[in-house]
Design an enzyme around this catalytic site. Structure first.
Site, PDB file in Angstrom:
ATOM      1  N   LYS A  44       0.824  -1.216   0.000  1.00  0.00           N
ATOM      2  CA  LYS A  44       0.000   0.000   0.000  1.00  0.00           C
ATOM      3  C   LYS A  44       0.855   1.263   0.000  1.00  0.00           C
ATOM      4  O   LYS A  44       0.327   2.374   0.027  1.00  0.00           O
ATOM      5  CB  LYS A  44      -0.884   0.024   1.258  1.00  0.00           C
ATOM      6  CG  LYS A  44      -1.949  -1.029   1.295  1.00  0.00           C
ATOM      7  CD  LYS A  44      -2.943  -0.795   2.424  1.00  0.00           C
ATOM      8  CE  LYS A  44      -2.361  -1.160   3.761  1.00  0.00           C
ATOM      9  NZ  LYS A  44      -3.354  -1.091   4.862  1.00  0.00           N
ATOM     10  N   LYS A  46       2.706   2.129   2.553  1.00  0.00           N
ATOM     11  CA  LYS A  46       2.642   2.650   3.914  1.00  0.00           C
ATOM     12  C   LYS A  46       3.820   2.086   4.710  1.00  0.00           C
ATOM     13  O   LYS A  46       4.106   0.892   4.618  1.00  0.00           O
ATOM     14  CB  LYS A  46       1.324   2.185   4.532  1.00  0.00           C
ATOM     15  CG  LYS A  46       0.942   2.868   5.821  1.00  0.00           C
ATOM     16  CD  LYS A  46      -0.416   2.353   6.289  1.00  0.00           C
ATOM     17  CE  LYS A  46      -0.763   2.903   7.643  1.00  0.00           C
ATOM     18  NZ  LYS A  46      -1.546   4.117   7.620  1.00  0.00           N
TER      19      LYS A  46
HETATM   20  N1  CTP Z   1      -9.064   6.050  14.124  1.00  0.00           N
HETATM   21  C1  CTP Z   1      -9.962   6.808  14.885  1.00  0.00           C
HETATM   22  N2  CTP Z   1      -9.603   8.049  15.334  1.00  0.00           N
HETATM   23  C2  CTP Z   1      -8.378   8.539  15.040  1.00  0.00           C
HETATM   24  C3  CTP Z   1      -7.454   7.795  14.279  1.00  0.00           C
HETATM   25  C4  CTP Z   1      -7.830   6.520  13.834  1.00  0.00           C
HETATM   26  O1  CTP Z   1     -11.086   6.375  15.148  1.00  0.00           O
HETATM   27  N3  CTP Z   1      -8.082   9.766  15.469  1.00  0.00           N
HETATM   28  C5  CTP Z   1      -9.465   4.735  13.638  1.00  0.00           C
HETATM   29  C6  CTP Z   1      -9.464   4.586  12.120  1.00  0.00           C
HETATM   30  O2  CTP Z   1     -10.654   5.117  11.578  1.00  0.00           O
HETATM   31  C7  CTP Z   1      -9.380   3.091  11.947  1.00  0.00           C
HETATM   32  C8  CTP Z   1      -8.548   2.636  13.177  1.00  0.00           C
HETATM   33  O3  CTP Z   1      -8.539   3.760  14.077  1.00  0.00           O
HETATM   34  O4  CTP Z   1     -10.681   2.502  12.012  1.00  0.00           O
HETATM   35  C9  CTP Z   1      -7.136   2.273  12.797  1.00  0.00           C
HETATM   36  O5  CTP Z   1      -6.619   3.368  12.074  1.00  0.00           O
HETATM   37  P1  CTP Z   1      -5.118   3.551  11.630  1.00  0.00           P
HETATM   38  O6  CTP Z   1      -5.093   3.871  10.176  1.00  0.00           O
HETATM   39  O7  CTP Z   1      -4.273   2.443  12.113  1.00  0.00           O
HETATM   40  O8  CTP Z   1      -4.728   4.856  12.488  1.00  0.00           O
HETATM   41  P2  CTP Z   1      -4.440   6.335  12.016  1.00  0.00           P
HETATM   42  O9  CTP Z   1      -4.049   7.128  13.209  1.00  0.00           O
HETATM   43  O10 CTP Z   1      -5.601   6.867  11.206  1.00  0.00           O
HETATM   44  O11 CTP Z   1      -3.155   6.113  11.077  1.00  0.00           O
HETATM   45  P3  CTP Z   1      -2.599   6.955   9.826  1.00  0.00           P
HETATM   46  O12 CTP Z   1      -2.374   8.364  10.279  1.00  0.00           O
HETATM   47  O13 CTP Z   1      -1.314   6.250   9.439  1.00  0.00           O
HETATM   48  O14 CTP Z   1      -3.659   6.864   8.745  1.00  0.00           O
END
Ligand code: CTP
Length: 137
Positions: A44, A46
């Site tokens: 992806k 990432k």
């Molecule tokens: N999530 C959430 N609130 C946040 C950050 C993440 O509810 N502030 C949720 C996402 O919607 C997802 C889950 O946590 O269902 C896992 O998300 P992940 O992508 O691992 O975390 P992120 O912090 O969003 O990571 P990135 O910044 O790399 O996208």
């Protein structure tokens, strides 16, 4: 017994993850998490700071989580819902609408996001305070 299935990288486990998982735990008896493997993340584009085993073990140590397994590809969600006999497929609102095609198998729900925190934001804050580091993935 109700089972909820969710997915994510859960890198640098943070308060947004905790709040989401705690709300999932109120909605179902079992919360099962598909944690993206390092190979899937590479596919992806990432890059996680923490390797899969660490991210998975941190999730396993969270009292809101019943079971953790590896997510290896985009296509496995449908067969996972069937294998785990999931009643609900749930994600944060940043994924709103993206998995509606699973609604023939189970309820698909998106919960509101915790504002102001994310793995990406945490990485940026660390970079900002540590001259010489570069942002990855
Ligand atoms: N999530 C959430 N609130 C946040 C950050 C993440 O509810 N502030 C949720 C996402 O919607 C997802 C889950 O946590 O269902 C896992 O998300 P992940 O992508 O691992 O975390 P992120 O912090 O969003 O990571 P990135 O910044 O790399 O996208």
């Amino acid at each position: 017994m109700t089972t909820l299935l969710t997915y994510g990288a859960f890198d640098l486990f943070h308060i947004g993850h905790v709040k989401l998982l705690s709300r999932f735990a109120e909605m179902a008896d079992e919360v099962i998490v598909g944690c993206s493997s390092d190979e899937f993340n590479a596919l992806k584009g990432k890059t996680c700071i923490m390797p899969y085993e660490d991210r998975a073990n941190i999730l396993r140590a969270c009292r809101f989580v019943s079971h953790v397994f590896a997510e290896h590809n985009w296509g496995q969600k449908r067969s996972d819902v069937i294998e785990f006999n999931a009643d609900m497929f749930a994600m944060g609102a940043d994924w709103e609408g993206k998995f509606d095609e699973l609604s023939d198998l189970c309820d698909v729900v998106y919960l509101s996001h915790t504002e102001g925190v994310s793995t990406t934001k945490l990485k940026r804050r660390v970079l900002h305070r540590t001259p010489g580091l570069r942002m990855v993935g």
